[in-house]
Design a protein around this motif. Structure first.
Motif, PDB file in Angstrom:
ATOM      1  N   LEU A 327     -52.897 -43.852 -40.743  1.00 51.47           N
ATOM      2  CA  LEU A 327     -51.571 -44.210 -40.222  1.00 51.47           C
ATOM      3  C   LEU A 327     -50.586 -44.474 -41.365  1.00 51.47           C
ATOM      4  CD1 LEU A 327     -49.603 -45.123 -37.941  1.00 51.47           C
ATOM      5  CD2 LEU A 327     -50.626 -47.401 -38.144  1.00 51.47           C
ATOM      6  N   GLU A 334     -43.798 -39.270 -41.836  1.00 50.57           N
ATOM      7  CA  GLU A 334     -42.902 -39.383 -40.679  1.00 50.57           C
ATOM      8  C   GLU A 334     -41.586 -40.040 -41.073  1.00 50.57           C
ATOM      9  OE1 GLU A 334     -46.276 -39.558 -37.172  1.00 50.57           O
ATOM     10  OE2 GLU A 334     -45.155 -41.356 -37.669  1.00 50.57           O
ATOM     11  N   LEU A 359     -48.857 -36.631 -35.876  1.00 51.83           N
ATOM     12  CA  LEU A 359     -49.075 -36.784 -34.444  1.00 51.83           C
ATOM     13  C   LEU A 359     -47.831 -36.417 -33.651  1.00 51.83           C
ATOM     14  CD1 LEU A 359     -51.061 -40.108 -34.315  1.00 51.83           C
ATOM     15  CD2 LEU A 359     -51.898 -37.815 -33.848  1.00 51.83           C
ATOM     16  N   ASP A 364     -42.182 -29.260 -29.629  1.00 52.62           N
ATOM     17  CA  ASP A 364     -40.836 -29.561 -29.146  1.00 52.62           C
ATOM     18  C   ASP A 364     -40.107 -30.499 -30.078  1.00 52.62           C
ATOM     19  OD1 ASP A 364     -42.332 -31.828 -28.708  1.00 52.62           O
ATOM     20  OD2 ASP A 364     -41.111 -32.439 -27.006  1.00 52.62           O
ATOM     21  N   GLN A 372     -33.321 -42.099 -32.917  1.00 51.62           N
ATOM     22  CA  GLN A 372     -32.123 -42.467 -33.664  1.00 51.62           C
ATOM     23  C   GLN A 372     -31.440 -41.266 -34.310  1.00 51.62           C
ATOM     24  OE1 GLN A 372     -30.766 -45.706 -33.953  1.00 51.62           O
ATOM     25  NE2 GLN A 372     -32.057 -45.697 -32.163  1.00 51.62           N
TER      26      GLN A 372
ATOM     27  N   TYR B 100     -41.879 -46.927 -34.861  1.00 54.26           N
ATOM     28  CA  TYR B 100     -41.991 -45.732 -34.022  1.00 54.26           C
ATOM     29  C   TYR B 100     -43.288 -44.973 -34.316  1.00 54.26           C
ATOM     30  CZ  TYR B 100     -40.632 -41.530 -31.513  1.00 54.26           C
ATOM     31  OH  TYR B 100     -40.596 -40.481 -30.644  1.00 54.26           O
ATOM     32  N   SER B 101     -43.627 -44.825 -35.575  1.00 54.70           N
ATOM     33  CA  SER B 101     -44.866 -44.129 -35.951  1.00 54.70           C
ATOM     34  C   SER B 101     -46.079 -44.861 -35.396  1.00 54.70           C
ATOM     35  CB  SER B 101     -44.996 -44.045 -37.475  1.00 54.70           C
ATOM     36  OG  SER B 101     -43.949 -43.312 -38.017  1.00 54.70           O
ATOM     37  N   PHE B 102     -46.036 -46.167 -35.501  1.00 53.12           N
ATOM     38  CA  PHE B 102     -47.143 -46.987 -35.003  1.00 53.12           C
ATOM     39  C   PHE B 102     -47.319 -46.800 -33.497  1.00 53.12           C
ATOM     40  CE2 PHE B 102     -48.030 -51.189 -33.018  1.00 53.12           C
ATOM     41  CZ  PHE B 102     -49.372 -51.284 -33.353  1.00 53.12           C
ATOM     42  N   ARG B 104     -46.331 -44.383 -31.620  1.00 55.36           N
ATOM     43  CA  ARG B 104     -46.765 -43.014 -31.314  1.00 55.36           C
ATOM     44  C   ARG B 104     -48.260 -42.862 -31.565  1.00 55.36           C
ATOM     45  NH1 ARG B 104     -46.284 -38.718 -28.315  1.00 55.36           N
ATOM     46  NH2 ARG B 104     -46.062 -36.719 -29.358  1.00 55.36           N
ATOM     47  N   SER B 105     -48.722 -43.459 -32.664  1.00 59.20           N
ATOM     48  CA  SER B 105     -50.139 -43.349 -33.021  1.00 59.20           C
ATOM     49  C   SER B 105     -51.032 -44.023 -31.997  1.00 59.20           C
ATOM     50  CB  SER B 105     -50.393 -43.982 -34.399  1.00 59.20           C
ATOM     51  OG  SER B 105     -49.769 -43.228 -35.389  1.00 59.20           O
ATOM     52  N   GLN B 108     -51.242 -41.968 -28.935  1.00 61.73           N
ATOM     53  CA  GLN B 108     -51.996 -40.725 -29.097  1.00 61.73           C
ATOM     54  C   GLN B 108     -53.508 -40.974 -29.134  1.00 61.73           C
ATOM     55  OE1 GLN B 108     -49.561 -38.599 -28.178  1.00 61.73           O
ATOM     56  NE2 GLN B 108     -50.314 -37.131 -29.671  1.00 61.73           N
ATOM     57  N   THR B 116     -45.710 -35.267 -24.863  1.00 63.70           N
ATOM     58  CA  THR B 116     -44.889 -34.611 -25.875  1.00 63.70           C
ATOM     59  C   THR B 116     -44.003 -35.642 -26.558  1.00 63.70           C
ATOM     60  OG1 THR B 116     -43.077 -34.189 -24.361  1.00 63.70           O
ATOM     61  CG2 THR B 116     -44.796 -32.500 -24.495  1.00 63.70           C
ATOM     62  N   ALA B 117     -43.540 -35.282 -27.736  1.00 63.30           N
ATOM     63  CA  ALA B 117     -42.700 -36.216 -28.492  1.00 63.30           C
ATOM     64  C   ALA B 117     -41.424 -36.549 -27.727  1.00 63.30           C
ATOM     65  CB  ALA B 117     -42.366 -35.618 -29.851  1.00 63.30           C
ATOM     66  N   ARG B 118     -40.871 -35.559 -27.069  1.00 63.29           N
ATOM     67  CA  ARG B 118     -39.621 -35.787 -26.336  1.00 63.29           C
ATOM     68  C   ARG B 118     -39.829 -36.813 -25.217  1.00 63.29           C
ATOM     69  NH1 ARG B 118     -35.157 -32.436 -26.046  1.00 63.29           N
ATOM     70  NH2 ARG B 118     -36.353 -30.790 -27.032  1.00 63.29           N
ATOM     71  N   LYS B 119     -40.900 -36.602 -24.435  1.00 62.23           N
ATOM     72  CA  LYS B 119     -41.164 -37.542 -23.332  1.00 62.23           C
ATOM     73  C   LYS B 119     -41.492 -38.927 -23.877  1.00 62.23           C
ATOM     74  CE  LYS B 119     -42.575 -34.186 -19.888  1.00 62.23           C
ATOM     75  NZ  LYS B 119     -43.707 -33.497 -19.244  1.00 62.23           N
ATOM     76  N   ARG B 121     -40.381 -40.272 -26.645  1.00 61.59           N
ATOM     77  CA  ARG B 121     -39.123 -40.909 -27.069  1.00 61.59           C
ATOM     78  C   ARG B 121     -38.385 -41.491 -25.870  1.00 61.59           C
ATOM     79  NH1 ARG B 121     -38.531 -36.506 -30.637  1.00 61.59           N
ATOM     80  NH2 ARG B 121     -37.195 -35.380 -29.187  1.00 61.59           N
ATOM     81  N   GLN B 135     -32.667 -50.103 -30.234  1.00 62.76           N
ATOM     82  CA  GLN B 135     -33.548 -49.005 -30.631  1.00 62.76           C
ATOM     83  C   GLN B 135     -33.568 -48.782 -32.141  1.00 62.76           C
ATOM     84  OE1 GLN B 135     -33.650 -45.454 -28.295  1.00 62.76           O
ATOM     85  NE2 GLN B 135     -33.050 -46.510 -26.434  1.00 62.76           N
ATOM     86  N   GLY B 136     -32.655 -49.440 -32.850  1.00 67.49           N
ATOM     87  CA  GLY B 136     -32.688 -49.384 -34.304  1.00 67.49           C
ATOM     88  C   GLY B 136     -33.979 -49.985 -34.854  1.00 67.49           C
ATOM     89  N   LEU B 138     -36.850 -49.351 -33.950  1.00 59.15           N
ATOM     90  CA  LEU B 138     -37.909 -48.338 -33.986  1.00 59.15           C
ATOM     91  C   LEU B 138     -38.026 -47.708 -35.368  1.00 59.15           C
ATOM     92  CD1 LEU B 138     -37.119 -46.663 -30.555  1.00 59.15           C
ATOM     93  CD2 LEU B 138     -38.996 -48.224 -31.069  1.00 59.15           C
ATOM     94  N   MET B 139     -36.935 -47.742 -36.119  1.00 59.88           N
ATOM     95  CA  MET B 139     -36.943 -47.156 -37.459  1.00 59.88           C
ATOM     96  C   MET B 139     -37.448 -48.147 -38.506  1.00 59.88           C
ATOM     97  SD  MET B 139     -35.505 -44.066 -37.277  1.00 59.88           S
ATOM     98  CE  MET B 139     -34.427 -43.634 -38.645  1.00 59.88           C
TER      99      MET B 139
END
Lengths: 379, 269
Positions: A327, A334, A359, A364, A372, B100-102, B104-105, B108, B116-119, B121, B135-136, B138-139
């Protein structure tokens, strides 16, 4: 002399002539030589440019100190096919980034003049489209002059092949109230040497630098970054965060130089290194030079593996130790993708990923990973 | 009667050098809401961490069954994937990993949540809005530099995202102002309504329970379960405190010898 001997030897053998750049990327203050962390010696090609017509940068740029030092500057100027000069007019906000794309064997010499009150984004993208098994040396020299009140956003994306070498030297001069932010993503390469020098010459000039790096295998990463704070109330914030795997070797030299007369100046430097390989060599030389009373300088470093508390927390979310370590590496790529300011920078990241599938890098999602980013293509 | 989801029986555990839990029994049915109360140092958080499989604690006796399987020896990551979630009282900072990476991981890792990444998000964005979370965030790096309230909201975000069968909330309400408490309470309520998962709420503050329909209340003192009752027990404790339970626990100290590897009553934590 190393240059002459190398060239003669190469001529005799019929191979491309080479030059040895001894002791480059040197920090202003040295430590014991036996620690082998003061500098790096590189062997680079030395093609003859006899007869070429070469456009030089305006002489003003000769006074800009560059991170890798004079030898590398001279070598780049001798090898670059041409020099590129870009000027952003006074008060203008340039929307389109100034992109310096460097491929295998390319040597780029760029000078950017950001006039008073202007704003510009500069992107160095080294390594996009690199092929496995390719060898060679690429280099980029970028010199930036930020006049009073100018805003400069510099993004450096470096990800060359395991058999390649890349030299990246940057020099910035920042006048009164100029603001510079620097985003460095060093994503691997056989040997990557990066030097950065920023002269905060004017009052209240400021630089914020974030450097993220990853090296694995037997890759070598050598970084030398110098901020000279000469103006009053200048400010520097330097943050480094990296992951080293396998038998990677990294040397980082950072210097905050609080020059006499820089009253009220502040400089902070911090590094976090995650070491994930038993054979990793990690060397850090943080230095604060101070010749003024009314200043503040701090530095700190955290070096180690993932802490037990972090592992326990990540495990409670379903991540094993291996998943957690992965990670950290994946997050770095990422993050690079999230902040990539242009397609050239994204291409460097994508080509650096190799066998490490992200990941969230699905079919898409070729334009970015975070809500963001607001890519119009995804709307 | 709901299906048994969690069954903790005769559980004794502690750190390497100090026993904390002594023969604890706890049964939670699927979809039930249980409240765990007790004075400071009673071992409530330890119980939550031991159920989660935190390697900082060692189980010296008893067993933990979850969803029909014995998970006593299972590692924390596998328990998490099986459907147990622990909301940390003090979430750990993880520099270098964007939130955000966390997120998503961890999604998954679960086949049922892969998308999917879009869904993804869209889903994360919707939950963040629900929790009134910018949402800031998330970065930003996971929990680094977040306020206490923000960290708790991030924990709720993970809860709603992962949809576990059992959520253990370890003093999720501590350090929250009134507004943040309301948002977090609504998040817990949303978890109950949308996921229908079971809850073990460890708390000192009854305000967080106002929106919840509590099935059972448990009281821990000195690492032991000393009382169990209906939701009304909460109001009783709120009014009269833990003194009577502590007196009762003191009389039972001699029984501690029954705990394997526990020669004396632990003071817990």
């Amino acid at each position: 002399m190393a240059e002459k001997n190398g060239a003669l030897a190469a001529d005799a053998a019929g191979a491309a002539p080479e030059l040895t750049l001894e002791r480059v990327n040197v920090a202003p203050a040295q430590t014991w030589n036996r620690l082998r962390t003061n500098d790096i010696t590189l062997t680079v090609p030395a093609h003859s440019r006899a007869g070429d017509v070469y456009f030089s940068l305006p002489r003003l740029f000769e006074g800009v100190e560059c991170g890798m030092g004079r030898k590398v500057t001279d070598w780049v100027e001798s090898q670059a096919a041409d020099a590129r000069y870009v000027e952003v007019p006074r008060g203008e906000r340039r929307e389109e980034p100034i992109v310096v794309a460097v491929g295998t064997g390319d040597v780029a010499d760029t000078g950017v003049m950001v006039r008073s009150g202007a704003e510009a984004t500069i992107v160095v993208a080294a390594g996009a489209g690199e092929k496995d098994g390719e060898t060679g040396t690429s280099a980029s020299l970028v010199r930036i002059i930020a006049e009073a009140g100018a805003r400069v956003h510099l993004h450096e994306y470096v990800g060359v092949g395991a058999g390649q070498q890349h030299l990246e030297s940057v020099g910035i001069s920042a006048a009164r109230d100029a603001r510079v932010d620097v985003h460095q993503y060093l994503l691997g390469g056989g040997t990557v040497a990066l030097g950065f020098a920023c002269d905060l010459a004017g009052e209240r000039a400021r630089v914020d630098l974030g450097c993220r790096y990853h090296a694995c295998g037997t890759e070598v990463l050598d970084i030398n970054e110098v901020v000279r704070q000469r103006g009053r109330n200048t400010r520097s914030e330097l943050a480094y965060n990296g992951v080293l795997e396998d038998a990677a070797r990294k040397g980082l030299r950072t210097t905050i130089d609080l020059v006499h007369g820089a009253k009220g100046a502040q400089g902070n430097e911090a590094e976090t290194v995650l070491v994930l390989g038993d054979d990793v060599v990690n060397k850090t030389l943080p230095t604060i030079l101070c010749d003024e009373d009314d200043v503040a300088g701090n530095h700190g470093a955290t070096i180690g593996s993932v802490s037990p508390e972090q592992l326990a927390f990540l495990a409670s979310r379903g991540l094993s130790r291996e998943d957690a370590e992965e990670l950290f590496v994946r997050a770095l790529y990422e993050d690079a993708l999230m902040h990539a300011p242009c397609p050239e920078a994204r291409a460097v990241v994508n080509d650096s990923i190799g066998d490490r599938p992200l990941l969230n890098h699905g079919p898409d999602d070729s334009k970015g990973v975070c809500p963001q980013l607001n890519h119009p293509e995804e709307a | 009667m709901s299906t048994q989801l969690l069954n903790v029986s005769a559980l004794s555990a502690g750190t390497e050098d100090k026993p904390i839990l002594h023969g604890v029994d706890l049964a939670v049915g699927a979809g039930e809401c249980h409240v765990l109360m007790g004075p400071n140092g009673a071992g409530k958080s330890t119980l939550g961490h031991v159920i989660m499989g935190d390697p900082a604690y060692r189980v010296t006796g008893g067993r933990i069954e979850f969803d029909g399987a014995d998970v006593t020896e299972l590692s924390a990551d596998k328990r998490s994937l099986a459907g147990i979630f622990l909301s940390y009282q003090a979430p750990v900072e993880v520099p270098g990993v964007p939130l955000y990476s966390f997120l998503r991981s961890i999604c998954q890792m679960r086949p049922e949540l892969k998308t999917t990444a879009r869904k993804f998000r869209e889903r994360v964005g919707a939950i963040a809005d629900q929790l009134e979370l910018d949402q800031g965030f998330l970065m930003r790096e996971l929990n680094v530099g977040f306020s206490g309230g923000e960290k708790k909201k991030i924990e709720m975000l993970q809860l709603l995202l992962l949809q576990p069968k059992l959520a253990i909330l370890d003093e999720t309400d501590s350090g929250l102002d009134v507004d943040a408490l309301g948002i977090v309470s609504r998040g817990i309520q949303a978890y109950r309504e949308q996921v229908g998962g079971a809850l073990i709420v460890i708390t000192h503050n009854t305000r967080i329970l106002e929106r919840l329909e509590v099935d059972r209340t448990h009281v821990m003192v000195h690492g032991r379960m000393v009382a169990e009752g209906p939701a009304e027990l909460i109001a009783d404790i709120d009014k009269n405190g833990f003194e009577r339970f502590e007196r009762g626990a003191g009389q039972d100290d001699a029984a501690c010898a029954e705990c394997p590897g526990c020669p004396m009553v632990g003071d817990a934590e």
